[in-house]
Structure formats: C-alpha cells, structure tokens
Design a protein around this motif. Structure first.
Motif, mmCIF file in Angstrom:
data_model
loop_
_atom_site.group_PDB
_atom_site.id
_atom_site.type_symbol
_atom_site.label_atom_id
_atom_site.label_comp_id
_atom_site.label_asym_id
_atom_site.label_seq_id
_atom_site.Cartn_x
_atom_site.Cartn_y
_atom_site.Cartn_z
ATOM 1 N N ASP A 1 37.093 46.510 29.520
ATOM 2 C CA ASP A 1 36.071 47.553 29.592
ATOM 3 C C ASP A 1 34.656 46.981 29.555
ATOM 4 O OD1 ASP A 1 35.242 50.189 29.877
ATOM 5 O OD2 ASP A 1 35.098 50.502 27.707
ATOM 6 N N VAL A 2 34.448 45.951 30.368
ATOM 7 C CA VAL A 2 33.111 45.359 30.524
ATOM 8 C C VAL A 2 32.849 45.147 32.012
ATOM 9 C CG1 VAL A 2 32.969 44.230 28.257
ATOM 10 C CG2 VAL A 2 34.032 43.030 30.147
ATOM 11 N N PRO A 3 31.613 45.305 32.444
ATOM 12 C CA PRO A 3 31.311 45.094 33.870
ATOM 13 C C PRO A 3 31.559 43.633 34.267
ATOM 14 C CG PRO A 3 29.468 46.163 32.742
ATOM 15 C CD PRO A 3 30.442 45.739 31.692
ATOM 16 N N GLU A 4 32.103 43.472 35.474
ATOM 17 C CA GLU A 4 32.383 42.126 35.987
ATOM 18 C C GLU A 4 31.120 41.278 36.065
ATOM 19 O OE1 GLU A 4 35.139 41.388 39.446
ATOM 20 O OE2 GLU A 4 35.127 43.586 39.454
ATOM 21 N N HIS A 5 31.308 39.989 35.819
ATOM 22 C CA HIS A 5 30.303 38.956 36.053
ATOM 23 C C HIS A 5 29.011 39.152 35.256
ATOM 24 C CE1 HIS A 5 33.115 37.659 39.025
ATOM 25 N NE2 HIS A 5 32.989 38.780 39.691
ATOM 26 N N THR A 6 29.116 39.777 34.109
ATOM 27 C CA THR A 6 27.977 39.897 33.200
ATOM 28 C C THR A 6 28.201 38.926 32.049
ATOM 29 O OG1 THR A 6 29.060 41.617 31.877
ATOM 30 C CG2 THR A 6 27.691 42.361 33.756
ATOM 31 N N PRO A 7 27.178 38.617 31.279
ATOM 32 C CA PRO A 7 27.414 37.747 30.117
ATOM 33 C C PRO A 7 28.477 38.317 29.175
ATOM 34 C CG PRO A 7 25.067 37.916 30.559
ATOM 35 C CD PRO A 7 25.751 38.905 31.469
ATOM 36 N N GLU A 8 28.487 39.624 28.982
ATOM 37 C CA GLU A 8 29.479 40.255 28.106
ATOM 38 C C GLU A 8 30.898 40.064 28.650
ATOM 39 O OE1 GLU A 8 26.804 41.927 29.418
ATOM 40 O OE2 GLU A 8 25.540 41.964 27.629
ATOM 41 N N PHE A 9 31.015 40.119 29.960
ATOM 42 C CA PHE A 9 32.304 39.913 30.609
ATOM 43 C C PHE A 9 32.839 38.518 30.299
ATOM 44 C CE2 PHE A 9 34.472 38.090 34.343
ATOM 45 C CZ PHE A 9 35.571 38.936 34.451
ATOM 46 N N ARG B 1 37.229 35.191 24.893
ATOM 47 C CA ARG B 1 37.949 35.590 23.671
ATOM 48 C C ARG B 1 39.384 36.000 23.986
ATOM 49 N NH1 ARG B 1 33.119 39.017 20.810
ATOM 50 N NH2 ARG B 1 31.988 37.208 20.028
ATOM 51 N N PHE B 2 39.545 36.732 25.073
ATOM 52 C CA PHE B 2 40.875 37.156 25.510
ATOM 53 C C PHE B 2 41.764 35.947 25.759
ATOM 54 C CE2 PHE B 2 43.249 38.814 29.447
ATOM 55 C CZ PHE B 2 44.281 39.378 28.716
ATOM 56 N N TYR B 3 41.224 34.943 26.427
ATOM 57 C CA TYR B 3 42.002 33.749 26.760
ATOM 58 C C TYR B 3 42.379 32.925 25.532
ATOM 59 C CZ TYR B 3 41.498 34.096 31.881
ATOM 60 O OH TYR B 3 41.580 34.463 33.192
ATOM 61 N N THR B 4 41.705 33.114 24.409
ATOM 62 C CA THR B 4 42.065 32.380 23.187
ATOM 63 C C THR B 4 43.179 33.063 22.402
ATOM 64 O OG1 THR B 4 40.435 33.442 21.738
ATOM 65 C CG2 THR B 4 39.716 31.466 22.960
ATOM 66 N N LEU B 5 43.513 34.302 22.747
ATOM 67 C CA LEU B 5 44.516 35.027 21.964
ATOM 68 C C LEU B 5 45.872 34.319 21.879
ATOM 69 C CD1 LEU B 5 43.728 38.763 22.794
ATOM 70 C CD2 LEU B 5 43.514 37.620 20.574
ATOM 71 N N PRO B 6 46.422 33.761 22.962
ATOM 72 C CA PRO B 6 47.707 33.070 22.798
ATOM 73 C C PRO B 6 47.646 31.917 21.785
ATOM 74 C CG PRO B 6 47.297 33.476 25.121
ATOM 75 C CD PRO B 6 46.023 33.813 24.380
ATOM 76 N N VAL C 1 32.053 36.478 27.876
ATOM 77 C CA VAL C 1 32.366 36.347 26.452
ATOM 78 C C VAL C 1 33.716 37.002 26.161
ATOM 79 C CG1 VAL C 1 31.688 37.091 24.129
ATOM 80 C CG2 VAL C 1 29.977 36.131 25.676
ATOM 81 N N ALA C 2 33.915 38.215 26.688
ATOM 82 C CA ALA C 2 35.169 38.940 26.438
ATOM 83 C C ALA C 2 36.369 38.197 27.035
ATOM 84 C CB ALA C 2 35.081 40.359 26.997
#
Length: 150
Positions: free
Chosen positions: A44-52, A58-63, A54-55
C-alpha cells in the motif's frame, strides 16, 4: 488459510503473501504483473517512491527475521527448529534472487516457492503458519507491529 498472528515476522510475511495470492490468484495474472506493481499493491505504497523502497526492503528481510526468531526459540530442539523452517528458505532465496529486479514478472518469484503460483496451497505458506503459531505461543513481540513496521 488466514494469518492469525501478526505479532511475529512469520505471521506478517504470511499475511502479505496471502494478500498477494488473493490479489493475483492465477499464474497468468502473475506473469503479466511486475514485482514492483505487486509490492506496491500489497504494501500500500506508491511505486518507485522512497517509501516504496523502504517498505520493499523491510518486506524482503522478513524471511531472515523468521529464521532468526525460530532459531532463538529456547523450547525447541534443533530438529524441531529445522522442521519449522523447512520451505522458508525458498521464500528468502526467491527474494534475494528473482526479487532483485523489480521489473521481473511476479510469477518468476512466486514459482520458486509455490508450485503453479498457488500461494495459499504452497508448502511454504503452511510452514509460515506453523512458525507463526509457535512464535506467537513462545516468543510473541511485546507490542504487535503493524504491517507498516514490517
């Protein structure tokens, strides 16, 4: 299948992957959707923004967070931990491999851990459910993180 416990990284990863499966239930839809578009939708973040970025990071670190949390369980022996983590490394490998190029089709990543891109019926999701349950029982985070805090 539902993600019942968001108070641990396994539950949060399970929730996000189940959402991914609900949004893109067929392999052909996944082949036509870029990782960037899919991640933007489930995070739920716009593509290719700094927030994207970062999210996604973080998502990729979950495993890896799931692996660390399960390995920190003191009430499970090594073989019990290994059983819990079976198939979880496939998700991490997918993120590290196919996930590196956000223009890749979603199917290229999902097929590495979910046969036929069937996320809800994959062994990896079943193992995430088991991990989430055990982490909830024995090592729940003091205050449940929101998905924004993944």
């Amino acid at each position: 299948m539902t993600a019942d416990h968001l108070d641990n990284p396994a539950g949060r990863l399970q929730y996000l992957l189940l959402d991914l499966g609900r949004r893109y239930p067929r392999a052909d839809a996944m082949r036509q959707t870029s990782l960037s578009t899919a991640w933007s939708a489930i995070l739920d973040v716009p593509e290719h923004t700094p927030e994207f970025f970062v999210a996604v990071g973080r998502f990729y670190t979950l495993p890896d967070q799931v692996t660390a949390a399960v390995n920190a369980l003191t009430n499970h022996d090594d073989s019990g931990k290994a059983r819990l983590l079976r198939h979880i490394d496939g998700i991490g490998d997918a993120f590290r491999g196919h996930g590196a190029i956000l223009a890749n089709p979603l199917a290229s990543l999902v097929e590495t851990f979910a046969t036929g891109c069937d996320i809800p019926r994959s062994a990896a999701l079943a193992q995430l459910d088991n991990c989430s349950y055990e982490l909830h029982r024995f090592q729940a985070e003091a205050s449940a993180m929101t998905l924004w805090q993944i």
